[in-house]
Design a protein around this motif. Structure first.
Motif, PDB file in Angstrom:
ATOM      1  N   VAL A  30      39.569  69.863  20.672  1.00  0.00           N
ATOM      2  CA  VAL A  30      39.677  70.799  19.547  1.00  0.00           C
ATOM      3  C   VAL A  30      38.283  71.173  19.040  1.00  0.00           C
ATOM      4  O   VAL A  30      37.998  72.347  18.760  1.00  0.00           O
ATOM      5  CB  VAL A  30      40.537  70.190  18.408  1.00  0.00           C
ATOM      6  N   VAL A  31      37.407  70.197  18.932  1.00  0.00           N
ATOM      7  CA  VAL A  31      36.040  70.462  18.467  1.00  0.00           C
ATOM      8  C   VAL A  31      35.310  71.367  19.460  1.00  0.00           C
ATOM      9  O   VAL A  31      34.610  72.309  19.068  1.00  0.00           O
ATOM     10  CB  VAL A  31      35.273  69.138  18.246  1.00  0.00           C
ATOM     11  N   GLN A  32      35.469  71.126  20.757  1.00  0.00           N
ATOM     12  CA  GLN A  32      34.827  71.971  21.769  1.00  0.00           C
ATOM     13  C   GLN A  32      35.334  73.406  21.683  1.00  0.00           C
ATOM     14  O   GLN A  32      34.556  74.363  21.753  1.00  0.00           O
ATOM     15  CB  GLN A  32      35.072  71.412  23.165  1.00  0.00           C
ATOM     16  N   MET A  33      36.636  73.574  21.519  1.00  0.00           N
ATOM     17  CA  MET A  33      37.204  74.916  21.411  1.00  0.00           C
ATOM     18  C   MET A  33      36.719  75.614  20.137  1.00  0.00           C
ATOM     19  O   MET A  33      36.437  76.814  20.147  1.00  0.00           O
ATOM     20  CB  MET A  33      38.734  74.866  21.427  1.00  0.00           C
ATOM     21  N   ALA A  34      36.617  74.866  19.055  1.00  0.00           N
ATOM     22  CA  ALA A  34      36.120  75.453  17.806  1.00  0.00           C
ATOM     23  C   ALA A  34      34.678  75.929  17.970  1.00  0.00           C
ATOM     24  O   ALA A  34      34.307  76.987  17.458  1.00  0.00           O
ATOM     25  CB  ALA A  34      36.226  74.434  16.673  1.00  0.00           C
ATOM     26  N   LYS A  35      33.868  75.160  18.685  1.00  0.00           N
ATOM     27  CA  LYS A  35      32.487  75.574  18.935  1.00  0.00           C
ATOM     28  C   LYS A  35      32.439  76.837  19.788  1.00  0.00           C
ATOM     29  O   LYS A  35      31.629  77.733  19.550  1.00  0.00           O
ATOM     30  CB  LYS A  35      31.708  74.447  19.616  1.00  0.00           C
ATOM     31  N   LYS A  36      33.318  76.923  20.796  1.00  0.00           N
ATOM     32  CA  LYS A  36      33.362  78.121  21.632  1.00  0.00           C
ATOM     33  C   LYS A  36      33.782  79.335  20.808  1.00  0.00           C
ATOM     34  O   LYS A  36      33.225  80.425  20.963  1.00  0.00           O
ATOM     35  CB  LYS A  36      34.325  77.929  22.803  1.00  0.00           C
ATOM     36  N   ILE A  37      34.773  79.145  19.948  1.00  0.00           N
ATOM     37  CA  ILE A  37      35.219  80.244  19.090  1.00  0.00           C
ATOM     38  C   ILE A  37      34.084  80.696  18.180  1.00  0.00           C
ATOM     39  O   ILE A  37      33.859  81.895  17.994  1.00  0.00           O
ATOM     40  CB  ILE A  37      36.459  79.821  18.275  1.00  0.00           C
ATOM     41  N   GLU A  38      33.351  79.746  17.631  1.00  0.00           N
ATOM     42  CA  GLU A  38      32.225  80.089  16.765  1.00  0.00           C
ATOM     43  C   GLU A  38      31.151  80.851  17.547  1.00  0.00           C
ATOM     44  O   GLU A  38      30.604  81.841  17.047  1.00  0.00           O
ATOM     45  CB  GLU A  38      31.629  78.819  16.160  1.00  0.00           C
ATOM     46  N   ASP A  39      30.866  80.418  18.764  1.00  0.00           N
ATOM     47  CA  ASP A  39      29.881  81.121  19.590  1.00  0.00           C
ATOM     48  C   ASP A  39      30.324  82.550  19.886  1.00  0.00           C
ATOM     49  O   ASP A  39      29.535  83.492  19.794  1.00  0.00           O
ATOM     50  CB  ASP A  39      29.646  80.374  20.909  1.00  0.00           C
ATOM     51  N   HIS A  40      31.592  82.722  20.230  1.00  0.00           N
ATOM     52  CA  HIS A  40      32.109  84.068  20.499  1.00  0.00           C
ATOM     53  C   HIS A  40      32.048  84.928  19.239  1.00  0.00           C
ATOM     54  O   HIS A  40      31.715  86.114  19.313  1.00  0.00           O
ATOM     55  CB  HIS A  40      33.541  84.005  21.030  1.00  0.00           C
TER      56      HIS A  40
END
Length: 91
Positions: A30-40
């Motif tokens: 979940v944390v990794q996906m949240a970071k990817k969403i933030e980067d996008h």
């Protein structure tokens, strides 16, 4: 302490450990996906701002288009008046 209690205790600890590891793994994803969403979001936000800024001119162009029609009709009437004056003056 009876052996059966100790066995149940160790099984409970093992199950708790497994569940903790699974929960940790899911939380990590979940944390990794949240970071990817933030980067996008960081990459797309400037593009979205540019789109908004560029499309704001469309409304202004539509206003200009409606005014051009009025200006054209006024110019035609001025042209007709000038032609009438020219005919009356004789040139």
């Amino acid at each position: 302490m009876p052996v059966s209690v100790a066995v149940v205790w160790w099984i409970s600890l093992f199950v708790a450990l497994i569940l903790t590891l699974v929960a940790w793994g899911l939380l990590n994803r979940v944390v990794q996906m949240a970071k990817k969403i933030e980067d996008h979001a960081k990459r797309t936000l400037p593009a979205a701002v540019n789109i908004v800024n560029h499309t704001a001119f469309i409304r202004l162009l539509q206003t200009t288009k409606s005014l051009v029609g009025e200006i054209l009709s006024t110019a035609k009437s001025i042209d007709e008046a000038a032609a009438s004056i020219e005919r009356k003056v004789g040139k």
